[in-house]
Design an enzyme around this catalytic site. Structure first.
Site, PDB file in Angstrom:
ATOM      1  N   LEU A   1       0.806  -1.220   0.000  1.00  0.00           N
ATOM      2  CA  LEU A   1       0.000   0.000   0.000  1.00  0.00           C
ATOM      3  C   LEU A   1       0.839   1.270   0.000  1.00  0.00           C
ATOM      4  CD1 LEU A   1      -3.061  -0.454   2.393  1.00  0.00           C
ATOM      5  CD2 LEU A   1      -3.031  -0.279  -0.085  1.00  0.00           C
ATOM      6  N   SER A   2       2.154   1.134  -0.002  1.00  0.00           N
ATOM      7  CA  SER A   2       3.040   2.293   0.099  1.00  0.00           C
ATOM      8  C   SER A   2       3.165   3.014  -1.245  1.00  0.00           C
ATOM      9  CB  SER A   2       4.432   1.841   0.552  1.00  0.00           C
ATOM     10  OG  SER A   2       5.395   2.837   0.291  1.00  0.00           O
ATOM     11  N   PRO A   3       2.853   4.322  -1.288  1.00  0.00           N
ATOM     12  CA  PRO A   3       3.022   5.058  -2.549  1.00  0.00           C
ATOM     13  C   PRO A   3       4.470   5.138  -2.980  1.00  0.00           C
ATOM     14  CG  PRO A   3       2.597   6.590  -0.752  1.00  0.00           C
ATOM     15  CD  PRO A   3       2.357   5.210  -0.213  1.00  0.00           C
TER      16      PRO A   3
ATOM     17  N   THR B   1       6.734   2.835  -2.433  1.00  0.00           N
ATOM     18  CA  THR B   1       7.073   1.550  -3.037  1.00  0.00           C
ATOM     19  C   THR B   1       6.656   1.549  -4.503  1.00  0.00           C
ATOM     20  OG1 THR B   1       6.872   0.368  -0.929  1.00  0.00           O
ATOM     21  CG2 THR B   1       6.690  -0.946  -2.932  1.00  0.00           C
TER      22      THR B   1
END
Length: 206
Positions: A18-20, A22
């Site tokens: 869910l990490s932008p 990433t």
């Protein structure tokens, strides 16, 4: 001095689906690893639990100044990279576990492109307005990366155990955010904007 083939660099890659950031990392890590004959172990984890265990604050609980800066930074970086990015995607937050389990199963099964799988899942969230907790979305991403789509529903127990272990290992390794890269000699790099530093470091060790 060049590394011997038996002494290849190893990178533990801690990230959240869910990490932008990433997502914004794209597949640059894979390019760097290939350039230095390094191997990557993919370690998806629960970023909210990592924050709780290492003193971090979830984005929604940060001061408005920090929240506003985060959005500006994300927008600038996406523009520089020419990447589509929805600052407030329709399905964020959502359950990270199913997509993480699929990555763990794919890594164990082999035969596809793990970098493409991670990027495909994060892109589905941040650019595709898709819910990466849904099995149909995960299956599509698995297939696109060359994996068996049935991995979305197989090995759930093993995936859950590894997912929890990744979090414990991350804390022990000094990880506190995502994406986070740790070399086999203990050098840590936080954030996709530190990938050039990782590239430089691996070059210096050859």
């Amino acid at each position: 001095m060049e590394r011997l083939d038996t002494d290849m660099a190893q990178i533990d890659y801690y990230f959240a689906t869910l990490s932008p950031y990433t997502y914004l990392a794209g597949t640059e890590l894979e390019r760097i690893a290939a350039a230095h004959d390094a191997t990557i172990t993919y370690k998806p984890l629960d970023i909210m639990q990592l924050f709780a265990r290492t003193g971090g604050t979830p984005p929604k609980d940060r001061h408005p100044n920090r929240q506003d800066y985060r959005l500006q930074d994300m927008e600038r970086r996406a523009a520089r990279l020419g990447m589509t990015l929805n600052l407030r995607p329709a399905h964020w937050p959502t359950n990270m576990a199913p997509s993480s389990y699929a990555i763990i199963a794919a890594q164990q099964a082999g035969g596809g492109d793990l970098g493409a799988l991670v990027h495909g899942l994060t892109r589905a969230c941040w650019a595709g307005e898709q819910d990466i907790a849904e099995e149909s979305v995960i299956r599509d991403c698995l297939a696109a990366a060359g994996f068996d789509p049935d991995l979305a529903s197989s090995g759930l127990l093993a995936g859950a155990e590894t997912y929890e272990r990744n979090l414990d290992e991350a804390v022990k390794a000094g990880v506190f955010g995502a994406p986070f890269y740790v070399t086999d000699d203990g050098q840590r790099f936080w954030g996709q904007d530190r990938l050039p530093d990782l590239d430089w470091y691996l070059s210096s060790k050859r």
